[in-house]
Design an enzyme around this catalytic site. Structure first.
Site, PDB file in Angstrom:
ATOM      1  CE  LYS A 251      32.652  76.605  63.619  1.00 24.27           C
ATOM      2  NZ  LYS A 251      32.379  77.033  65.765  1.00 24.27           N
TER       3      LYS A 251
ATOM      4  NE  ARG B 271      30.954  86.149  63.817  1.00 21.92           N
ATOM      5  CZ  ARG B 271      30.056  84.710  63.373  1.00 21.92           C
ATOM      6  NH1 ARG B 271      29.417  83.992  63.869  1.00 21.92           N
ATOM      7  NH2 ARG B 271      31.076  83.495  63.955  1.00 21.92           N
TER       8      ARG B 271
ATOM      9  CG  ASP C 153      26.836  80.226  64.157  1.00 20.44           C
ATOM     10  OD1 ASP C 153      26.681  81.658  64.705  1.00 20.44           O
ATOM     11  OD2 ASP C 153      26.612  79.329  64.230  1.00 20.44           O
TER      12      ASP C 153
END
Ligand code: S3P
Length: 433
Positions: free
Chosen positions: A21, A346, A315
């Site tokens: 990505k 998160r 991530d």
């Protein structure tokens, strides 16, 4: 959309993850301002990258979609972009917004960058402050969030900037502005961050100097288009790496995954936990290191995660928390407060979800301490975050009863074929009403 995963083993398989990505965003942006045609193979056709693709088209760049994963970007050169009539919608993508803000601050026309509710709540002064220091005219809301209003200003000046946080998005934003600035732009980071922008600039023959965590770039040069072969995304592979590490059986080989040392924290952390991971067929493509990754199940042990590895695994930390929940003993993760300003908070999302499936977790402002144990079945919320959703779907493999994850639509922002790939390795994952 709710998804349900049944506990079970994996089948041994060789699979390919979708394209990276971060590199896909950069291929679109740098390809657009290069001189010549950039052929991009391995492009990730997910919603985040499509947002960048649409923005670049709105800025006057022709981009041909040759196939699902192959594009040709007809570069217009650094001065060839034109104003977009409509605001540029970055949707859920922080990378799109922060990188485009750097690029557009240096154009002669005005631009407005907008995003969805999640992106519109994320901090933007981390880029607007240093861009203003370079001479950009860029405004946020009173809360320092998007929409970003940029007034065309082509007289940026190179500056030396010390980032307060280790962020590749901030660094890349300033390097893009630095391409247009008068003189040298020097960006110092308090920690190591992914260096895809630097590698791609070098592939496009733009000189850039690196000394540890200090990068300098001189404005005024041109980028030369080149073919870009994008490796598979290690951040997507992370879900299958953890799945194979914790599942009862099954060996997975993931082909041609990007293993850039500024991104490979997950491999280092899982190996410290005792995971059986081997890399083979190492090679380089468009300046990015690539390998096949083979993983098989083993009993993981809790570890204290070094703070120096946090930015290299930023991530992947949610799915690493799932590995920690399956490990023997405690895993300590601190120095990770950046997790609170991702697509969701998160830390909060993982603490709530892990507790819902019976795992003991202590929550800190900058991290968690997780005590490994047996996961129960239950229902957890993704908080609208693709990586939280996929992390708990992987957890379902080893729970004592099915895990249902609600709010799974955002998976398609980064991993459109996650469900079919999971099913292809024997995971029983289905949509439930
Ligand atoms: C990214 C950098 C990281 C990462 C994000 C992608 C990039 O963000 O979390 O998903 O492509 O540069 P930060 O720079 O905010 O750490």
């Amino acid at each position: 959309m709710k998804l349900c995963v049944q506990p079970g083993a994996l089948q041994s398989a060789k699979i390919c993850m979708p394209g990276d990505k971060s590199i896909s965003h950069r291929a679109l942006i740098l390809g657009s301002i290069a001189c010549g045609k950039t052929r991009v193979r391995g492009f990730l056709n997910g919603e985040d990258n499509r947002a960048t693709l649409t923005c670049m088209r709105q800025l006057g760049v022709q981009i041909d979609e040759v196939s699902e994963s192959e594009l040709v970007v007809h570069g217009v050169g650094k001065q060839g972009l034109v104003a977009s009539v409509e605001p540029l919608n970055c949707r859920n993508s922080g990378t799109a917004m922060r990188l485009l803000a750097g690029l557009l601050s240096a154009q002669v026309f005005d631009s407005t960058l907008i995003g969805d509710a999640s992106l519109s709540a994320r901090p933007m002064t981390r880029i607007t402050d240093p861009l203003a220091f370079m001479g950009a005219l860029i405004a946020t809301t009173g809360e320092g969030t998007a929409p970003l209003y940029i007034q065309g200003m082509h007289h940026l000046k190179g500056v030396t900037y010390e980032m307060q946080i280790a962020s590749a998005q901030v660094k890349s934003c300033l390097l893009l502005a630095g391409l247009y600035a008068k003189g040298q732009t020097i960006v110092r980071s308090p920690g190591e961050t992914r260096d895809h922008t630097e590698r791609m600039l070098k592939a496009m023959q733009y000189p850039i100097t690196q000394d540890g965590n200090c990068i300098s770039i001189e404005g005024g040069g041109e980028l030369t288009a080149c073919d870009i072969d994008i490796p598979s995304d290690l951040s997507s592979a992370a879900f299958f790496i953890v799945a194979a590490a914790i599942a009862k059986a099954g060996m997975l080989t993931l082909n041609s995954v990007g293993v850039n040392p500024t991104r490979n924290g997950i491999l280092r952390i899982l190996k410290q936990m005792g995971a059986e991971i081997t890399l083979s067929n190492m090679h380089t493509s468009t300046n990015e290191p690539i390998a096949d990754i083979c993983i098989q199940a083993s009993q993981l042990q809790g570890v204290v995660i070094s703070e120096a590895l946090v930015s290299l695994a930023i991530d992947e930390l949610p799915v690493i928390m799932i590995a920690a929940a399956c490990a023997q003993g405690k895993t300590v993760l601190r120095g990770a407060s950046e997790l609170r300003v991702k697509e969701s908070d998160r830390i909060h999302a993982m603490v709530v979800g892990l507790r819902a499936v019976g795992i003991n977790v202590e929550e800190y402002e900058d991290g968690v301490v997780i005590e490994g144990g047996q996961l129960n079945g239950g229902e957890v919320d993704s908080f609208g975050d693709h990586r939280i959703a996929m992390s708990f779907l992987i957890a379902g493999l080893v729970a004592s009863a099915p895990i249902i994850v609600s709010n799974c639509q955002p998976i398609k922002t980064s991993f459109p074929n996650f469900i079919s790939l999971a099913q292809s390795v024997g995971m029983q994952v289905e949509v439930v009403l």
